[in-house]
Motif scaffolding. Structure first.
Motif, mmCIF file in Angstrom:
data_model
loop_
_atom_site.group_PDB
_atom_site.id
_atom_site.type_symbol
_atom_site.label_atom_id
_atom_site.label_comp_id
_atom_site.label_asym_id
_atom_site.label_seq_id
_atom_site.Cartn_x
_atom_site.Cartn_y
_atom_site.Cartn_z
ATOM 1 N N ASN A 185 0.874 -1.172 0.000
ATOM 2 C CA ASN A 185 0.000 0.000 0.000
ATOM 3 C C ASN A 185 0.911 1.222 0.000
ATOM 4 O OD1 ASN A 185 -1.837 2.029 0.503
ATOM 5 N ND2 ASN A 185 -2.151 1.444 2.651
ATOM 6 N N PHE A 186 0.982 1.898 -1.149
ATOM 7 C CA PHE A 186 1.952 2.993 -1.282
ATOM 8 C C PHE A 186 1.310 4.191 -1.955
ATOM 9 C CE2 PHE A 186 2.609 3.080 -5.859
ATOM 10 C CZ PHE A 186 2.022 1.882 -6.236
ATOM 11 N N ARG A 187 2.035 5.272 -1.956
ATOM 12 C CA ARG A 187 1.530 6.483 -2.586
ATOM 13 C C ARG A 187 2.685 7.291 -3.178
ATOM 14 N NH1 ARG A 187 -3.738 9.611 -0.781
ATOM 15 N NH2 ARG A 187 -3.579 10.891 -2.635
ATOM 16 N N PRO A 188 2.601 7.681 -4.442
ATOM 17 C CA PRO A 188 3.617 8.605 -4.961
ATOM 18 C C PRO A 188 3.278 10.014 -4.463
ATOM 19 C CG PRO A 188 2.289 7.621 -6.746
ATOM 20 C CD PRO A 188 1.621 7.294 -5.467
ATOM 21 N N VAL A 189 4.291 10.727 -4.001
ATOM 22 C CA VAL A 189 4.054 12.092 -3.510
ATOM 23 C C VAL A 189 5.058 13.036 -4.155
ATOM 24 C CG1 VAL A 189 3.227 11.217 -1.275
ATOM 25 C CG2 VAL A 189 5.605 11.947 -1.483
ATOM 26 N N GLU A 190 4.668 14.291 -4.287
ATOM 27 C CA GLU A 190 5.608 15.289 -4.794
ATOM 28 C C GLU A 190 6.734 15.436 -3.786
ATOM 29 O OE1 GLU A 190 3.813 19.040 -5.758
ATOM 30 O OE2 GLU A 190 2.343 18.107 -7.087
ATOM 31 N N LYS A 219 8.238 19.343 0.926
ATOM 32 C CA LYS A 219 7.964 19.975 -0.363
ATOM 33 C C LYS A 219 6.659 20.784 -0.331
ATOM 34 C CE LYS A 219 7.304 20.368 -4.910
ATOM 35 N NZ LYS A 219 8.096 21.231 -5.763
ATOM 36 N N ALA A 220 5.677 20.315 0.436
ATOM 37 C CA ALA A 220 4.310 20.861 0.357
ATOM 38 C C ALA A 220 4.293 22.385 0.381
ATOM 39 C CB ALA A 220 3.468 20.287 1.483
ATOM 40 N N GLU A 221 3.757 22.945 -0.691
ATOM 41 C CA GLU A 221 3.736 24.403 -0.808
ATOM 42 C C GLU A 221 2.568 24.969 -0.028
ATOM 43 O OE1 GLU A 221 3.393 24.550 -5.056
ATOM 44 O OE2 GLU A 221 5.111 23.172 -5.065
ATOM 45 N N GLU A 263 7.255 12.366 6.570
ATOM 46 C CA GLU A 263 5.893 12.821 6.794
ATOM 47 C C GLU A 263 5.336 13.279 5.469
ATOM 48 O OE1 GLU A 263 4.312 14.497 10.770
ATOM 49 O OE2 GLU A 263 6.064 15.662 10.153
ATOM 50 N N ILE A 264 4.125 12.852 5.192
ATOM 51 C CA ILE A 264 3.513 13.281 3.936
ATOM 52 C C ILE A 264 2.163 13.924 4.240
ATOM 53 C CG2 ILE A 264 4.658 11.467 2.634
ATOM 54 C CD1 ILE A 264 2.052 9.938 2.532
ATOM 55 N N VAL A 265 1.708 14.756 3.321
ATOM 56 C CA VAL A 265 0.350 15.292 3.436
ATOM 57 C C VAL A 265 -0.397 14.917 2.174
ATOM 58 C CG1 VAL A 265 0.740 17.256 4.954
ATOM 59 C CG2 VAL A 265 1.148 17.513 2.501
ATOM 60 N N PHE A 266 -1.689 14.648 2.341
ATOM 61 C CA PHE A 266 -2.500 14.482 1.149
ATOM 62 C C PHE A 266 -3.812 15.197 1.342
ATOM 63 C CE2 PHE A 266 -2.478 10.620 3.643
ATOM 64 C CZ PHE A 266 -3.813 10.412 3.909
ATOM 65 N N CYS A 267 -4.385 15.595 0.214
ATOM 66 C CA CYS A 267 -5.588 16.409 0.256
ATOM 67 C C CYS A 267 -6.792 15.513 0.477
ATOM 68 C CB CYS A 267 -5.725 17.157 -1.067
ATOM 69 S SG CYS A 267 -7.206 18.158 -1.123
ATOM 70 N N SER A 268 -7.752 16.032 1.264
ATOM 71 C CA SER A 268 -8.961 15.252 1.532
ATOM 72 C C SER A 268 -9.906 15.289 0.335
ATOM 73 C CB SER A 268 -9.653 15.814 2.765
ATOM 74 O OG SER A 268 -9.816 17.219 2.616
#
Ligand code: ATP
Ligand code: MG
Length: 569
Positions: free
Chosen positions: A191-196, A235-237, A220-225
């Motif tokens: 279970n993975f996710r590509p992130v910027e 990286k998250a702008e 740590e990653i963030v993803f949009c709901s």
């Protein structure tokens, strides 16, 4: 394989230093042993898993048009000096000398090596595009080797490098690698996710990391709901918050005795923390960097590095601050001398009105500070760390945070290395141009650990079938019962012959012991053979993942049934 012969020494006690579950389980189940911090021997079971991951990686690289080669681990210093990285790589690089005192390193990565190789062989646009890869041990003397294979000092990596004529070529190589990575980690059952990801000075959407979602992840990653946006927090702008509209008041100094934290200052003055600006001070190779963000925000160091164009950041000392005519605990942007420190203000700070901040004097703060009128930073930029529930930079919906293990990264290098190392080609018009490059890494040994982090329970490992060391374990419950034992041996042979990777637990142990080891090692399927197997003509198959038991009739095509069970795992 027979368990009586298998070199998989299981352990009852796990060394206390094994903090994460993959490390604990790999030691307990006899997959690996430590030689030194971050340096391990892979025992046979682990090696089988690694080979499976490598096979998947090779198949997908080959399918994407990359060609396998193998470059040296020992690399001469000269190529690193030419690229300028011999000095900047720092303590993470393992360095050594030969008998003539020439400098070498053990490859932490291969951009210099591959660029030097290709520049001598690729001369013309006709030889492009080209994409080469290797699977090899890499060496990084990590500051904190830990978590077993997750952060080793010697680890296995697949690294690929693409060479194109132009940016359009790079874009299509990048896309092909991105898709290959998606297939690799899907096939591994993760279970993975590509992130910027941060792409340093290059900027833009020049890099993605592939993150296995797991609590033990160091990233740590963030993803949009709401939309598909996902990024590493580094990286998250962030868009600047709305500019405040208050009328600017008159700046004044106030005594704030012993209020050294922003919380203490705000409490003392009865101000909401959103009306304050705090400072974080760093030292870099370009000198002191003072960063200012709103009191309730945090500084994103990667953004500071990119904004200021520096390589290293460390916390500044009290002495550094005194030299720049400020003091710890009372730093503020007003009155700072730009020749003593680089002053970086977050975008949001520039939209604030009448805020409170340190006055660069012990026990004194300013009130009613307004940007531009009262100070001009050296740089204004987005230097803030994204927080849970901040707005998504794409659609504005709230973002959520999660932890991830970085198992792969794809990166557009453009001409960074080809220019430094003069790797050029001749285009159709005979004009010399730098090769346009990309690089693409998969942490093979880290992927094995990540698979365990994501797939385990209190009894042990639950391997996804595609990367399990073996697929089936046959357990004769009583090896002294000749009839059922013979049947178990026959079944074992039959499974092997039909290409199913099988182990038989031929030890004279109690069934309970065998079952415990089976669960610990994590064979996807366990087949128990006892007297009832023959009298009832039924095979008892247990699925490791769900714990479910399936009864397969011996009168039907049970080999096909076993295969289809494995395909579904
Ligand atoms: P990290 O940020 O975790 O230190 P990195 O970004 O420096 O990793 P890359 O240079 O992108 O690593 O290397 C490619 C891949 O190699 C990473 O995605 C990761 O899966 C793996 N890798 C990197 N460092 C290690 C390590 N010390 N131990 C095991 N695997 C590693
Ligand atoms: Mg990386």
């Amino acid at each position: 394989m027979r368990v009586s012969r298998l070199y998989a020494p299981t352990l009852r006690e796990v060394p206390a230093e094994a903090e994460v579950i993959s490390h604990q389980l790999m030691l307990r189940a006899g997959f690996m042993r430590k030689a030194a911090g971050g340096i391990y021997s892979y025992l046979p079971l682990a090696l089988r898993v690694l080979k499976k991951i490598e096979t998947i990686v090779r198949e997908e690289m080959d399918r994407a048009g990359a060609q396998e080669l193998l470059m040296p681990i020992v690399q001469p210093a000269e190529m690193w000096q030419e690229s300028g990285r011999w000095d900047v790589y720092g303590a993470e690089m393992f360095r050594l000398n030969d008998r003539h005192s020439r400098n070498f390193c053990l490859g932490p990565t291969h951009e210099e090596m591959v660029t030097t190789l290709i520049r001598s062989d690729v001369r013309s646009y006709r030889q492009l595009p080209l994409n080469v890869y290797q699977i090899q041990n890499k060496f990084r003397d990590e500051r904190r080797p830990r978590f077993g294979l997750m952060r080793g000092r010697e680890f296995i990596m697949k690294d690929a490098y693409s060479f194109d004529r132009d940016e359009a070529g790079l874009d299509s190589a990048y896309k092909a690698m991105y898709e290959a990575y998606t297939r690799i980690f899907t096939r591994c059952g993760l279970n993975f996710r590509p992130v910027e990801a941060d792409s340093g000075a290059i900027g833009g959407s020049g890099s993605h990391e592939f993150m296995v979602i797991a609590e033990s992840g160091e990233a740590e990653i963030v993803f949009c709901s709401s939309c598909s946006y996902a990024a590493n927090v580094e990286k998250a702008e962030l868009k600047p918050l709305e500019t405040e509209t208050e009328e600017p008041g008159t700046v004044k100094q106030v005594e704030t005795p012993n209020c050294k934290t922003i919380a203490a200052v705000c409490q003392f003055l009865g101000l909401p923390v959103e009306k304050s600006v705090k400072a974080v001070a760093y030292k870099s190779e370009k000198g002191l960097i003072l960063c200012f963000v709103r009191g309730d925000h945090e500084v994103n160091e990667v953004k500071v590095i990119n904004t200021c164009g520096v390589n290293n950041l460390e916390m500044a000392s009290e002495e550094d601050l005194l030299n720049a005519e400020t003091v710890p605990g009372f730093m503020g942007p007003v009155g700072l001398k730009h020749d003593k420190a680089v002053v970086v203000a977050d975008n949001t700070v520039m939209g604030m009105r009448n805020f409170c901040c340190g006055a660069n004097k012990v026990d004194v703060h300013y009130l009613n500070v307004n940007p531009k009128r009262d100070f001009e930073p050296t740089f204004t930029a987005d230097i803030r760390l994204i927080q849970e529930s901040d707005p998504c930079p794409h659609c504005g919906a709230k973002v959520t945070k999660a932890k991830g293990i970085e198992v792969g990264q794809v990166f557009k290098l453009f001409t960074k290395y080809s220019e430094a190392l003069k790797a050029n080609y001749l285009d159709e018009n005979g004009k010399e141009k730098p090769l346009v490059m990309g690089c693409y890494g998969v942490g093979v040994s880290r992927t094995m650990a990540a698979a365990i982090e994501q797939n385990n329970d209190e009894d042990g490992i639950i391997w996804p079938a595609a990367i399990a060391p073996y697929q089936v374990l046959v357990v004769p419950v009583n090896v002294k019962d000749e009839e059922s034992n013979n049947f178990a041996e026959g079944l074992y042979e039959q499974l092997l012959q039909s290409g199913i990777e099988t182990v038989i637990d031929d030890r004279k142990e109690r069934p309970g012991v065998k079952f415990k080891d089976a669960d610990l090692i994590g064979y996807p399927l366990r087949i128990v053979v006892g007297p009832k197997t023959l009298s009832e003509q039924m095979l008892e198959v247990k699925l490791r993942k769900s714990g479910e038991i399936r009864m397969l009739s011996l009168k039907e095509d049970y080999l096909a049934d076993i295969r289809s069970l494995l395909n579904g795992m």
